[in-house]
Enzyme design. Structure first.
Site, PDB file in Angstrom:
ATOM      1  N   GLN A   1       0.857  -1.201   0.000  1.00  0.00           N
ATOM      2  CA  GLN A   1       0.000   0.000   0.000  1.00  0.00           C
ATOM      3  C   GLN A   1       0.889   1.247   0.000  1.00  0.00           C
ATOM      4  O   GLN A   1       1.730   1.428   0.881  1.00  0.00           O
ATOM      5  CB  GLN A   1      -0.934   0.032   1.209  1.00  0.00           C
ATOM      6  CG  GLN A   1      -1.992   1.135   1.006  1.00  0.00           C
ATOM      7  CD  GLN A   1      -2.942   1.323   2.170  1.00  0.00           C
ATOM      8  OE1 GLN A   1      -2.489   1.507   3.299  1.00  0.00           O
ATOM      9  NE2 GLN A   1      -4.231   1.316   1.907  1.00  0.00           N
TER      10      GLN A   1
ATOM     11  N   TYR B   1      -5.883  11.096   3.885  1.00  0.00           N
ATOM     12  CA  TYR B   1      -4.470  11.378   3.587  1.00  0.00           C
ATOM     13  C   TYR B   1      -4.338  12.153   2.266  1.00  0.00           C
ATOM     14  O   TYR B   1      -5.325  12.545   1.666  1.00  0.00           O
ATOM     15  CB  TYR B   1      -3.665  10.082   3.642  1.00  0.00           C
ATOM     16  CG  TYR B   1      -3.753   9.460   5.027  1.00  0.00           C
ATOM     17  CD1 TYR B   1      -3.294  10.168   6.143  1.00  0.00           C
ATOM     18  CD2 TYR B   1      -4.357   8.225   5.243  1.00  0.00           C
ATOM     19  CE1 TYR B   1      -3.416   9.649   7.431  1.00  0.00           C
ATOM     20  CE2 TYR B   1      -4.476   7.698   6.525  1.00  0.00           C
ATOM     21  CZ  TYR B   1      -4.003   8.414   7.616  1.00  0.00           C
ATOM     22  OH  TYR B   1      -4.131   7.916   8.889  1.00  0.00           O
TER      23      TYR B   1
ATOM     24  N   GLY C   1      -9.596  -6.984   8.522  1.00  0.00           N
ATOM     25  CA  GLY C   1      -8.494  -6.342   9.221  1.00  0.00           C
ATOM     26  C   GLY C   1      -8.395  -6.858  10.644  1.00  0.00           C
ATOM     27  O   GLY C   1      -7.685  -7.831  10.928  1.00  0.00           O
TER      28      GLY C   1
HETATM   29  C1  LIG Z   1      -4.399  -1.305  13.441  1.00  0.00           C
HETATM   30  C2  LIG Z   1      -5.031  -0.745  12.190  1.00  0.00           C
HETATM   31  C3  LIG Z   1      -4.234  -0.072  11.271  1.00  0.00           C
HETATM   32  C4  LIG Z   1      -4.777   0.396  10.057  1.00  0.00           C
HETATM   33  N1  LIG Z   1      -3.948   0.956   9.109  1.00  0.00           N
HETATM   34  C5  LIG Z   1      -4.415   1.205   7.864  1.00  0.00           C
HETATM   35  C6  LIG Z   1      -3.539   1.539   6.795  1.00  0.00           C
HETATM   36  O1  LIG Z   1      -2.296   1.591   6.946  1.00  0.00           O
HETATM   37  N2  LIG Z   1      -4.092   1.787   5.589  1.00  0.00           N
HETATM   38  C7  LIG Z   1      -5.434   1.728   5.373  1.00  0.00           C
HETATM   39  O2  LIG Z   1      -5.885   1.969   4.248  1.00  0.00           O
HETATM   40  N3  LIG Z   1      -6.289   1.380   6.363  1.00  0.00           N
HETATM   41  C8  LIG Z   1      -5.813   1.087   7.586  1.00  0.00           C
HETATM   42  N4  LIG Z   1      -6.682   0.646   8.564  1.00  0.00           N
HETATM   43  C9  LIG Z   1      -8.108   0.423   8.244  1.00  0.00           C
HETATM   44  C10 LIG Z   1      -8.352  -1.050   7.851  1.00  0.00           C
HETATM   45  O3  LIG Z   1      -7.740  -1.346   6.613  1.00  0.00           O
HETATM   46  C11 LIG Z   1      -9.844  -1.389   7.746  1.00  0.00           C
HETATM   47  O4  LIG Z   1     -10.451  -0.598   6.746  1.00  0.00           O
HETATM   48  C12 LIG Z   1     -10.611  -1.190   9.051  1.00  0.00           C
HETATM   49  O5  LIG Z   1      -9.895  -1.696  10.152  1.00  0.00           O
HETATM   50  C13 LIG Z   1     -11.990  -1.863   9.003  1.00  0.00           C
HETATM   51  O6  LIG Z   1     -11.857  -3.235   8.756  1.00  0.00           O
HETATM   52  P1  LIG Z   1     -11.966  -4.325   9.954  1.00  0.00           P
HETATM   53  O7  LIG Z   1     -13.239  -4.063  10.665  1.00  0.00           O
HETATM   54  O8  LIG Z   1     -11.939  -5.662   9.256  1.00  0.00           O
HETATM   55  O9  LIG Z   1     -10.784  -4.110  10.839  1.00  0.00           O
HETATM   56  C14 LIG Z   1      -6.153   0.221   9.787  1.00  0.00           C
HETATM   57  C15 LIG Z   1      -6.955  -0.406  10.742  1.00  0.00           C
HETATM   58  C16 LIG Z   1      -6.412  -0.911  11.907  1.00  0.00           C
HETATM   59  C17 LIG Z   1      -7.299  -1.670  12.872  1.00  0.00           C
END
Ligand SMILES: Cc1cc2nc3c(=O)[nH]c(=O)nc-3n(C[C@H](O)[C@H](O)[C@H](O)COP(=O)(O)O)c2cc1C
Length: 367
Positions: free
Chosen positions: A104, A175, A314
């Site tokens: 990414q 961002y 995630g």
């Molecule tokens: C610890 C953490 C770090 C994350 N870092 C990023 C990232 O670097 N880039 C991004 O696009 N989204 C990031 N996200 C968002 C996740 O990609 C995702 O969209 C979000 O957690 C919802 O999905 P989930 O409910 O399956 O966790 C992050 C989420 C978490 C929990």
């Protein structure tokens, strides 16, 4: 596997020729754990390897394309050629376990912590984010805008050299790319004031670099469908972004959401979920990845039944590294859906990420 879940395990081939062994992808998640110089750490590599056995692809944490784009302490670097061995180490660790590795690529713009960029916080315009205490960014000059576009292409070239199967352009979560698309943060009057201009120029630079790959190499784009601010991105804006992205022959669109079933805030008169509206607009031209609070196999099936093509998980994969294998082997009822706060070592989570999780009540189930 129980036949109820067989749709989760259908194979597909992206336009670039990258093959996905099932419909499940690890969502990009920052882990704050890289070395100060931007190289990946052993702990970070182990964390990814532990989660790369079941999913079809792992989208890595974001990596910065220029030094002034570094958005997090312990973020790994993709901004210079010396980082290629480090980038490569991560790609191999993921691929050795059977998943495709997608890097990414990112610039934090006005969201970067000033101490990470010697105080020189930049954005489309000199408008701070609304959160209290946000720094007032410096508007990028037209030359600097061109340099950052070029840097996205260069990081893509490094991803190819490092052996990745693709890159995901991080156009989401407030961002820099989103800042150029947003009427809140982009008040420019030059050519970059046309809000689609910067995102499309980044896509073109990345696609151009990707076209040089001598094996299948995917390019995806991630966006957030709406902003809470006024002015701010609305669903109507997002539909026009999708129309523009559809012209770019991308491998997928990835919608950044915390909740798969969330509904539009404004911009459309439609009672369906954001993802359903987005999938309809994307049509059959480009696959859509849905994401957001998918923890159980039933959550995933229900989400897939809306018509989205692929699902990213995630937090669920941090809580349960064997999520996919458990469904695949008919043990879905044993999937952990809350983080076991005594199991950091077993879950193979680096200290900085673990501490962030434990110290942020309400972020992860079980905390
Ligand atoms: C610890 C953490 C770090 C994350 N870092 C990023 C990232 O670097 N880039 C991004 O696009 N989204 C990031 N996200 C968002 C996740 O990609 C995702 O969209 C979000 O957690 C919802 O999905 P989930 O409910 O399956 O966790 C992050 C989420 C978490 C929990």
């Amino acid at each position: 596997m129980k036949s109820t879940y067989s749709a989760l395990f259908e194979k597909s081939s992206l336009k670039s020729g990258v093959e996905l062994k099932n419909r499940l992808i690890m969502a990009p998640m920052t882990n704050f754990s890289s070395h100060e110089d931007g190289t990946v750490t052993d702990a970070e590599v182990s964390y990814y390897a532990r989660r790369s056995e079941g999913v079809a692809a792992v989208i890595t944490a974001c990596t910065y394309v220029t030094p002034n784009g570094k958005g997090f302490p312990g973020e790994f670097a993709g901004d210079r050629d010396e980082m290629i061995p480090s980038l490569s180490r991560l790609a191999s660790a993921i691929q050795e376990k059977g998943a495709k590795a997608i890097l990414q690529i990112f610039h934090g713009g006005r969201m970067v912590p000033p101490h990470l960029v010697d105080g020189d916080v930049v954005s489309a315009s000199s408008v701070p984010a609304e959160a209290e205490g946000s720094p007032v960014p410096r508007a990028l000059s037209a030359d600097e805008v061109e340099e950052i576009i070029h840097a996205f292409g260069e990081t893509t070239r490094r991803a190819i050299e490092a052996g990745y199967d693709g890159v995901e352009i991080h156009g989401a979560n407030g961002y820099l790319i989103q800042q150029f698309f947003s009427p809140h943060s982009n008040r420019r009057t030059d050519q970059w004031g046309e809000r689609l201009a910067f995102p499309m120029a980044v896509v073109d630079a990345v696609k151009k670099a990707a076209s040089k790959a001598e094996r299948p190499f995917a390019v995806g784009y991630r966006f957030s469908p709406e902003e809470p601010e006024t002015p701010g991105i609305t669903m109507a804006d997002t539909l026009s972004l999708i129309d523009a992205l559809k012209q770019k022959n991308l491998d997928y669109l990835h919608v950044s959401l915390g909740e798969f079933w969330s509904e539009p805030r404004r911009g459309v008169e439609d009672s369906r979920t954001r993802l359903e509206i987005i999938k309809e607009r994307a049509g059959e031209d480009v696959p859509v990845i849905g994401v957001g609070s998918i923890y159980t196999a039933d959550d995933a099936m229900k989400a897939l039944e809306t018509g989205v093509d692929l699902l990213a998980i995630g937090r669920g994969l941090i809580i349960e590294p064997d999520w996919v294998q458990k469904v695949e082997s008919g043990r879905e009822e044993t999937i952990a859906v809350k983080i076991d706060q005594s199991a950091q070592d077993k879950l193979v989570v680096p200290d900085p990420l673990w501490n962030a999780i434990i110290q942020t009540p309400g972020w992860f189930p079980g905390v």
